[in-house]
Design a protein around this motif. Structure first.
Motif, PDB file in Angstrom:
ATOM      1  N   ASP A 207       0.852  -1.183   0.000  1.00 22.45           N
ATOM      2  CA  ASP A 207       0.000   0.000   0.000  1.00 22.45           C
ATOM      3  C   ASP A 207       0.895   1.243   0.000  1.00 22.45           C
ATOM      4  OD1 ASP A 207      -2.745   1.390   0.803  1.00 22.45           O
ATOM      5  OD2 ASP A 207      -1.166   2.193   2.117  1.00 22.45           O
ATOM      6  N   PRO A 208       0.644   2.225  -0.857  1.00 19.35           N
ATOM      7  CA  PRO A 208       1.547   3.377  -0.984  1.00 19.35           C
ATOM      8  C   PRO A 208       1.866   4.081   0.334  1.00 19.35           C
ATOM      9  CG  PRO A 208      -0.056   3.394  -2.759  1.00 19.35           C
ATOM     10  CD  PRO A 208      -0.460   2.290  -1.827  1.00 19.35           C
ATOM     11  N   LYS A 209       0.882   4.236   1.209  1.00 16.48           N
ATOM     12  CA  LYS A 209       1.133   4.922   2.481  1.00 16.48           C
ATOM     13  C   LYS A 209       2.029   4.076   3.388  1.00 16.48           C
ATOM     14  CE  LYS A 209      -3.070   7.724   2.456  1.00 16.48           C
ATOM     15  NZ  LYS A 209      -4.374   8.014   3.123  1.00 16.48           N
ATOM     16  N   LEU A 210       1.761   2.774   3.439  1.00 16.06           N
ATOM     17  CA  LEU A 210       2.595   1.888   4.236  1.00 16.06           C
ATOM     18  C   LEU A 210       4.012   1.844   3.675  1.00 16.06           C
ATOM     19  CD1 LEU A 210       3.121  -0.258   6.405  1.00 16.06           C
ATOM     20  CD2 LEU A 210       2.172  -1.970   4.808  1.00 16.06           C
ATOM     21  N   ARG A 211       4.108   1.786   2.361  1.00 13.36           N
ATOM     22  CA  ARG A 211       5.439   1.752   1.729  1.00 13.36           C
ATOM     23  C   ARG A 211       6.234   3.003   2.068  1.00 13.36           C
ATOM     24  NH1 ARG A 211       5.020   1.515  -4.429  1.00 13.36           N
ATOM     25  NH2 ARG A 211       4.644   3.739  -4.158  1.00 13.36           N
ATOM     26  N   GLN A 212       5.601   4.152   2.002  1.00 17.58           N
ATOM     27  CA  GLN A 212       6.313   5.389   2.318  1.00 17.58           C
ATOM     28  C   GLN A 212       6.783   5.405   3.763  1.00 17.58           C
ATOM     29  OE1 GLN A 212       7.325   7.572   0.113  1.00 17.58           O
ATOM     30  NE2 GLN A 212       8.395   8.704   1.729  1.00 17.58           N
ATOM     31  N   THR A 213       5.939   4.905   4.645  1.00 16.79           N
ATOM     32  CA  THR A 213       6.336   4.820   6.057  1.00 16.79           C
ATOM     33  C   THR A 213       7.534   3.893   6.225  1.00 16.79           C
ATOM     34  OG1 THR A 213       4.080   5.236   6.812  1.00 16.79           O
ATOM     35  CG2 THR A 213       5.566   4.152   8.360  1.00 16.79           C
ATOM     36  N   GLN A 214       7.498   2.753   5.553  1.00 19.69           N
ATOM     37  CA  GLN A 214       8.600   1.798   5.631  1.00 19.69           C
ATOM     38  C   GLN A 214       9.894   2.379   5.062  1.00 19.69           C
ATOM     39  OE1 GLN A 214       7.750  -0.408   7.876  1.00 19.69           O
ATOM     40  NE2 GLN A 214       8.106  -2.276   6.693  1.00 19.69           N
ATOM     41  N   VAL A 215       9.771   3.089   3.957  1.00 16.52           N
ATOM     42  CA  VAL A 215      10.952   3.684   3.321  1.00 16.52           C
ATOM     43  C   VAL A 215      11.573   4.740   4.233  1.00 16.52           C
ATOM     44  CG1 VAL A 215      11.722   5.136   1.395  1.00 16.52           C
ATOM     45  CG2 VAL A 215      10.270   3.150   0.965  1.00 16.52           C
ATOM     46  N   GLU A 216      10.730   5.536   4.879  1.00 16.79           N
ATOM     47  CA  GLU A 216      11.250   6.548   5.805  1.00 16.79           C
ATOM     48  C   GLU A 216      11.959   5.894   6.986  1.00 16.79           C
ATOM     49  OE1 GLU A 216       7.883   8.941   6.749  1.00 16.79           O
ATOM     50  OE2 GLU A 216       7.773   9.848   4.745  1.00 16.79           O
ATOM     51  N   LYS A 217      11.392   4.809   7.497  1.00 19.46           N
ATOM     52  CA  LYS A 217      12.043   4.090   8.591  1.00 19.46           C
ATOM     53  C   LYS A 217      13.369   3.485   8.131  1.00 19.46           C
ATOM     54  CE  LYS A 217       7.815   2.883  11.130  1.00 19.46           C
ATOM     55  NZ  LYS A 217       6.902   1.768  11.532  1.00 19.46           N
ATOM     56  N   LEU A 218      13.368   2.931   6.929  1.00 18.17           N
ATOM     57  CA  LEU A 218      14.599   2.359   6.364  1.00 18.17           C
ATOM     58  C   LEU A 218      15.693   3.416   6.275  1.00 18.17           C
ATOM     59  CD1 LEU A 218      14.873   0.075   3.242  1.00 18.17           C
ATOM     60  CD2 LEU A 218      16.152   2.210   3.308  1.00 18.17           C
ATOM     61  N   ALA A 219      15.342   4.583   5.764  1.00 11.31           N
ATOM     62  CA  ALA A 219      16.329   5.655   5.625  1.00 11.31           C
ATOM     63  C   ALA A 219      16.863   6.089   6.994  1.00 11.31           C
ATOM     64  CB  ALA A 219      15.708   6.844   4.897  1.00 11.31           C
ATOM     65  N   ASN A 220      15.992   6.118   7.983  1.00 11.88           N
ATOM     66  CA  ASN A 220      16.433   6.495   9.329  1.00 11.88           C
ATOM     67  C   ASN A 220      17.353   5.451   9.946  1.00 11.88           C
ATOM     68  OD1 ASN A 220      15.053   8.943   9.365  1.00 11.88           O
ATOM     69  ND2 ASN A 220      13.179   8.018  10.177  1.00 11.88           N
ATOM     70  N   LEU A 221      17.054   4.174   9.682  1.00 12.06           N
ATOM     71  CA  LEU A 221      17.889   3.105  10.225  1.00 12.06           C
ATOM     72  C   LEU A 221      19.279   3.094   9.600  1.00 12.06           C
ATOM     73  CD1 LEU A 221      15.287   0.186  10.444  1.00 12.06           C
ATOM     74  CD2 LEU A 221      16.460   1.271  12.365  1.00 12.06           C
ATOM     75  N   ILE A 222      19.346   3.321   8.301  1.00  8.88           N
ATOM     76  CA  ILE A 222      20.645   3.302   7.621  1.00  8.88           C
ATOM     77  C   ILE A 222      21.387   4.617   7.837  1.00  8.88           C
ATOM     78  CG2 ILE A 222      21.772   3.116   5.353  1.00  8.88           C
ATOM     79  CD1 ILE A 222      19.533   1.211   4.527  1.00  8.88           C
ATOM     80  N   ALA A 223      20.628   5.705   7.921  1.00  8.16           N
ATOM     81  CA  ALA A 223      21.188   7.029   8.247  1.00  8.16           C
ATOM     82  C   ALA A 223      22.300   7.460   7.303  1.00  8.16           C
ATOM     83  CB  ALA A 223      21.687   7.050   9.694  1.00  8.16           C
ATOM     84  N   ALA A 224      22.061   7.310   6.002  1.00  8.88           N
ATOM     85  CA  ALA A 224      23.025   7.769   4.998  1.00  8.88           C
ATOM     86  C   ALA A 224      22.630   9.160   4.504  1.00  8.88           C
ATOM     87  CB  ALA A 224      23.065   6.798   3.821  1.00  8.88           C
ATOM     88  N   ASP A 225      23.604   9.913   3.999  1.00 11.54           N
ATOM     89  CA  ASP A 225      23.312  11.197   3.362  1.00 11.54           C
ATOM     90  C   ASP A 225      22.694  10.935   1.995  1.00 11.54           C
ATOM     91  OD1 ASP A 225      24.291  12.720   5.452  1.00 11.54           O
ATOM     92  OD2 ASP A 225      26.337  12.736   4.662  1.00 11.54           O
ATOM     93  N   LEU A 226      21.525  11.492   1.760  1.00 11.64           N
ATOM     94  CA  LEU A 226      20.790  11.218   0.526  1.00 11.64           C
ATOM     95  C   LEU A 226      20.746  12.448  -0.366  1.00 11.64           C
ATOM     96  CD1 LEU A 226      17.790   9.204   2.038  1.00 11.64           C
ATOM     97  CD2 LEU A 226      19.936   8.322   1.104  1.00 11.64           C
ATOM     98  N   PRO A 227      20.862  12.252  -1.689  1.00  6.78           N
ATOM     99  CA  PRO A 227      20.840  13.400  -2.608  1.00  6.78           C
ATOM    100  C   PRO A 227      19.446  13.981  -2.757  1.00  6.78           C
ATOM    101  CG  PRO A 227      20.913  11.347  -3.836  1.00  6.78           C
ATOM    102  CD  PRO A 227      21.055  10.970  -2.380  1.00  6.78           C
ATOM    103  N   ASP A 228      19.383  15.277  -3.056  1.00  5.02           N
ATOM    104  CA  ASP A 228      18.094  15.926  -3.298  1.00  5.02           C
ATOM    105  C   ASP A 228      18.041  16.578  -4.680  1.00  5.02           C
ATOM    106  OD1 ASP A 228      19.774  18.068  -2.996  1.00  5.02           O
ATOM    107  OD2 ASP A 228      18.739  18.941  -1.277  1.00  5.02           O
ATOM    108  N   ASP A 229      18.933  16.120  -5.575  1.00  2.00           N
ATOM    109  CA  ASP A 229      18.987  16.716  -6.914  1.00  2.00           C
ATOM    110  C   ASP A 229      18.855  15.674  -8.026  1.00  2.00           C
ATOM    111  OD1 ASP A 229      21.398  15.433  -6.536  1.00  2.00           O
ATOM    112  OD2 ASP A 229      22.652  17.113  -7.163  1.00  2.00           O
TER     113      ASP A 229
END
Length: 314
Positions: free
Chosen positions: A162-184
């Protein structure tokens, strides 16, 4: 008439090529290919062996049965910044038109969910990535193939959530890995305008690139309509064509979404089903394909085989 011209002469079909990114050099995380050198070679092969048309002209000639032999179109999905920075100069060099299907919600600093995952895995430190806390497993990333396999497995696990669940999971994943992510990674509105000023077609690809079949009808219609409206406001021109996100008929989009496009005034749409369109094809489910071969002979031979492919629609 060369050898391949003879092969294709009696096969009056439209081959629509699909691209996503053109990188300055190969990305080791994904292996070889997908870079400026490969793209330049493919454009050279197209010019030599095909009649590349703007999508608008090709669709009209497909409808009325006047399509030339070996007709082809070039399309890009999603709206990556390298489409304007790297692909556009090469297209102009060869004098070739293209259509860019843009997920409008990611313009000006946005990032698609899969890119958040990709860049998180790319920059993850250590020998493992532990995502068990969010039910996405423990992954070894000691070697590049390990990292690649872990990345693909994680994307596959997330893709049809589900798109909302996926977005929540992706945000948690990014927080767990804590890498610098590009915005361009994605285009700016100015880059969209540059493509338009250079004679390129701008097409719709929803606002946020959801898999339409996973949304209720009202939400799907909003995604399609708002993406169209935003792009039209940027360019001042009508958005006439649409690409279904992910694009598999019957899995990623359904007959209801085809009907929505007609109601919203789109003139045609493309999927990711392989094959080539012919006179009488469904204009709202046109197939697409891109050969990946580095030699001209095998590149064109694969195009020929794709032209013989039966197209599956919903």
């Amino acid at each position: 008439m060369n050898f391949f011209s003879t092969l294709f002469h009696s096969k009056i079909k439209l081959s629509i090529l699909i691209y996503h990114r053109v990188l300055p050099e190969s990305d080791p995380l994904f292996g070889s290919g997908g870079d400026i050198v490969d793209f330049g070679l493919q454009l050279k092969y197209l010019v030599r062996n095909f009649k590349v048309l703007p999508l608008f002209e090709a669709v009209n000639r497909l409808r009325d049965g006047t399509l030339p032999a070996r007709a082809a179109c070039i399309t890009f999905d999603d709206g990556y910044a390298d489409n304007e920075a790297i692909a556009l100069p090469l297209l102009n060099k060869f004098g070739l038109p293209a259509t860019f299907f843009i997920a409008a919600g990611f313009l000006d600093g946005g990032r698609m969910w899969n890119d958040t995952v990709i860049e998180s895995f790319r920059h993850a430190q250590g020998n493992t990535i532990d995502l068990r806390e969010i039910d996405l497993g423990l992954h070894t990333i000691t070697t590049l193939p390990d990292r690649r396999q872990a990345l693909f497995a994680t994307i596959d696990a997330l893709k049809y959530m589900d798109p909302k669940l996926r977005q929540t999971q992706v945000e948690k994943l990014a927080n767990l890995i804590a890498a610098d992510l590009p915005d361009d990674l994605m285009m700016t509105a100015d880059q969209v305008r540059t493509l338009h000023r250079n004679g390129m077609e701008i097409g719709g690809h929803t606002m946020n690139h959801p898999i339409l079949a996973r949304l209720d009808d009202a939400s799907a219609r909003i995604e399609i309509a708002e993406g169209k409206a935003k792009l039209e406001a940027i360019t001042g021109a009508p958005v006439r064509f649409f690409a279904y996100p992910n694009g598999k008929p019957g899995k990623d989009y359904l007959p209801a979404h085809v009907a929505m496009l007609k109601e919203l005034g789109f003139e045609a749409a493309v999927s990711t089903a392989w094959g080539a369109a012919r006179h009488g094809s469904d204009m709202y489910q046109l197939p697409r394909f891109t050969p990946w071969d580095k030699s001209e002979f095998f590149y064109v031979l694969r195009m020929l085989r794709n032209m013989m492919q039966a197209v599956q629609t919903v």
